[in-house]
Design a protein around this motif. Structure first.
Motif, PDB file in Angstrom:
ATOM      1  N   SER A  58       0.833  -1.197   0.000  1.00 13.24           N
ATOM      2  CA  SER A  58       0.000   0.000   0.000  1.00 13.24           C
ATOM      3  C   SER A  58       0.871   1.252   0.000  1.00 13.24           C
ATOM      4  CB  SER A  58      -0.928   0.006   1.216  1.00 13.24           C
ATOM      5  OG  SER A  58      -1.856  -1.056   1.151  1.00 13.24           O
ATOM      6  N   GLY A  59       1.927   1.243   0.829  1.00 16.60           N
ATOM      7  CA  GLY A  59       2.854   2.368   0.846  1.00 16.60           C
ATOM      8  C   GLY A  59       3.592   2.515  -0.477  1.00 16.60           C
ATOM      9  N   MET A  76       2.830   5.735  -2.916  1.00 14.82           N
ATOM     10  CA  MET A  76       3.969   6.614  -3.208  1.00 14.82           C
ATOM     11  C   MET A  76       4.250   6.636  -4.702  1.00 14.82           C
ATOM     12  SD  MET A  76       6.025   8.673  -1.718  1.00 14.82           S
ATOM     13  CE  MET A  76       7.491   9.607  -2.127  1.00 14.82           C
ATOM     14  N   LEU A  87      -2.873   5.553   8.242  1.00 11.93           N
ATOM     15  CA  LEU A  87      -1.651   5.778   7.479  1.00 11.93           C
ATOM     16  C   LEU A  87      -1.887   6.752   6.326  1.00 11.93           C
ATOM     17  CD1 LEU A  87      -0.276   2.124   7.476  1.00 11.93           C
ATOM     18  CD2 LEU A  87       0.613   4.069   8.767  1.00 11.93           C
ATOM     19  N   TYR A  88      -3.057   6.692   5.724  1.00 12.41           N
ATOM     20  CA  TYR A  88      -3.400   7.682   4.695  1.00 12.41           C
ATOM     21  C   TYR A  88      -3.440   9.082   5.297  1.00 12.41           C
ATOM     22  CZ  TYR A  88      -4.700   4.725   0.712  1.00 12.41           C
ATOM     23  OH  TYR A  88      -4.685   3.896  -0.371  1.00 12.41           O
ATOM     24  N   PHE A 115      -0.002  10.260   5.426  1.00 14.61           N
ATOM     25  CA  PHE A 115       0.792  10.157   4.203  1.00 14.61           C
ATOM     26  C   PHE A 115       1.432  11.473   3.755  1.00 14.61           C
ATOM     27  CE2 PHE A 115       1.181  10.443  -0.426  1.00 14.61           C
ATOM     28  CZ  PHE A 115       2.143   9.457  -0.650  1.00 14.61           C
ATOM     29  N   LEU A 160       4.417  11.893   5.847  1.00 11.35           N
ATOM     30  CA  LEU A 160       5.387  10.826   5.605  1.00 11.35           C
ATOM     31  C   LEU A 160       6.075  10.994   4.251  1.00 11.35           C
ATOM     32  CD1 LEU A 160       3.341   7.753   6.918  1.00 11.35           C
ATOM     33  CD2 LEU A 160       5.212   8.941   8.079  1.00 11.35           C
ATOM     34  N   LYS A 161       5.328  11.462   3.267  1.00  9.91           N
ATOM     35  CA  LYS A 161       5.904  11.688   1.942  1.00  9.91           C
ATOM     36  C   LYS A 161       7.014  12.739   2.013  1.00  9.91           C
ATOM     37  CE  LYS A 161       4.785  13.287  -2.723  1.00  9.91           C
ATOM     38  NZ  LYS A 161       3.761  13.924  -3.588  1.00  9.91           N
ATOM     39  N   THR A 163      10.908   4.982  12.029  1.00  2.89           N
ATOM     40  CA  THR A 163       9.665   4.185  11.947  1.00  2.89           C
ATOM     41  C   THR A 163       9.948   2.717  12.265  1.00  2.89           C
ATOM     42  OG1 THR A 163       9.929   3.927   9.537  1.00  2.89           O
ATOM     43  CG2 THR A 163       8.508   5.720  10.332  1.00  2.89           C
ATOM     44  N   PHE A 183       4.713   0.501   5.952  1.00  2.00           N
ATOM     45  CA  PHE A 183       4.163   1.496   5.030  1.00  2.00           C
ATOM     46  C   PHE A 183       5.269   2.427   4.529  1.00  2.00           C
ATOM     47  CE2 PHE A 183       1.656   5.388   4.082  1.00  2.00           C
ATOM     48  CZ  PHE A 183       0.699   4.843   3.242  1.00  2.00           C
ATOM     49  N   VAL A 184       6.083   2.933   5.433  1.00  2.00           N
ATOM     50  CA  VAL A 184       7.164   3.849   5.061  1.00  2.00           C
ATOM     51  C   VAL A 184       8.236   3.118   4.256  1.00  2.00           C
ATOM     52  CG1 VAL A 184       9.027   5.292   5.985  1.00  2.00           C
ATOM     53  CG2 VAL A 184       6.729   5.409   6.984  1.00  2.00           C
ATOM     54  N   MET A 239       7.085   2.935   0.792  1.00  2.00           N
ATOM     55  CA  MET A 239       7.275   4.224   0.128  1.00  2.00           C
ATOM     56  C   MET A 239       8.723   4.381  -0.340  1.00  2.00           C
ATOM     57  SD  MET A 239       5.042   6.550   2.793  1.00  2.00           S
ATOM     58  CE  MET A 239       5.492   8.127   2.052  1.00  2.00           C
TER      59      MET A 239
END
Length: 354
Positions: free
Chosen positions: A52-53, A57, A132-133, A136, A139-140, A154, A193-194, A197
């Motif tokens: 998903s990450g 991304m 997490l969304y 995001f 995190l981005k 993380t 997740f990270v 990405m």
């Protein structure tokens, strides 16, 4: 980012692993085959979060979009299916209340399930993805500006939380009861997740390395799987997906499966359309398979009494039955493209490429 056939194969593999976990859970403690299969599939949920990450991304890396617009476009893909399926599974679990006309109690339970992610055994995943969304955009910016820091910090957060949950499960420590499973909190999964990405940003460079190092990766995977089997059996925590050994196993499983599929890429591309359908149907398969499993077991216990579904290898039969029915239902919907509520249920937070 172009659509990656390798990730279609990964998504379908992950959803099959989720089904395997649920169909083997009932006798993993008494049947060695079910135990091994259950542990083999433990990469499933962390891998879904990692993907998903990666895919989010990959789709957003070069786009300029306000935070408000991002939330507006992305949250409906999670929130609507989450609300609908929470109601469905709460209703299924509360048939007695509905039969007795206790609607107020049913609405209360539904509300509590919605705000805690406790609607059913698998719905916490959407609850986590929603969180997490929400994070995001931050995190981005973080992973782009300071990638090493983002990965290390993380990792430490997820490692500490999962180690604490693991220590609690073997009674080394006692964590406070919050009414919400620790698996429903984003810190438990944020590293995956990270990390996804990060992999999306560098996937072209990493692909060549992963393709060439496949034999080394398989060796590391075998070691991590052996560790998971041994640790799970000795501590009796084989039903837990939140522990350090699973963290290691998930990461090695990602690189192993990714490497295998990269080396099979030409063959996969020959079946690209079929694989795309299966991958795009994976979210519906994920959502509906526990319901089909529970309904099937209810009818067998109360009406059918089929010995084949109660023997030593019943997990294999249930896996086949539930997988075929789940995929069949998802593919029928995919083909019909109806205008009912069902399309809302199948919108995919796991695709994230459009």
């Amino acid at each position: 980012m172009r659509r990656l056939v390798v990730f279609d194969a990964l998504r379908f593999t992950a959803v099959l692993a989720v089904i395997a976990i649920h169909t083997t859970a009932a006798n993993a403690d008494t049947n060695l085959f079910s135990f091994g299969w259950n542990q083999f599939a433990r990469f499933a949920v962390p891998l879904f979060i990692l993907m998903s990450g990666f895919l989010l991304m990959g789709s957003m890396q070069h786009k300029t979009m306000s935070v408000r617009e991002f939330y507006r476009k992305r949250f409906t893909k999670i929130l609507i299916p989450y609300l609908i399926w929470t109601v469905i599974y709460t209703a299924f679990s509360s048939l007695g209340l509905l039969k007795d006309g206790q609607w107020l109690q049913f609405f209360k339970i539904t509300f509590l399930n919605t705000i805690t992610g406790n609607g059913f055994v698998h719905l916490y995943f959407l609850f986590v993805i929603f969180q997490l969304y929400l994070l995001f955009p931050f995190l981005k910016s973080w992973i782009v500006a300071k990638p090493k820091q983002a990965i290390i910090y993380t990792f430490l957060v997820t490692f500490i939380v999962q180690t604490a949950v693991y220590a609690h499960s073997i009674e080394w420590i006692h964590l406070p009861q919050t009414g919400i499973s620790y698996g429903s909190y984003f810190p438990t999964w944020i590293f995956f997740f990270v990390f996804g990405m990060f992999l999306a940003i560098h996937y072209k460079t990493l692909e060549q390395i992963i393709r060439k190092q496949i034999h080394f990766t398989i060796g590391i995977w075998i070691i991590s799987f052996s560790l998971l089997l041994s640790e799970g059996q000795q501590t009796q925590t084989f039903g837990l997906s939140m522990k350090p050994s699973v963290m290691l196993y998930c990461v090695t499983s990602y690189f192993m499966f990714y490497g295998l599929f990269l080396n099979m890429q030409k063959k996969l591309e020959q079946h690209e359309k079929r694989l795309k359908k299966l991958a795009d149907s994976s979210f519906m398969v994920f959502l509906i398979h526990p319901l089909l499993l529970e309904v099937g077991r209810y009818f067998n216990e109360n009406y059918l009494h089929l010995a084949i579904l109660e023997g030593n290898f019943n997990s294999v039969i249930w896996f086949i039955v539930v997988t075929v029915l789940s995929i069949g239902f998802a593919l029928i919907h995919y083909k019909l493209k109806t205008a009912s509520l069902l399309p809302l249920m199948i919108r995919k937070p796991l695709t994230l490429l459009g």
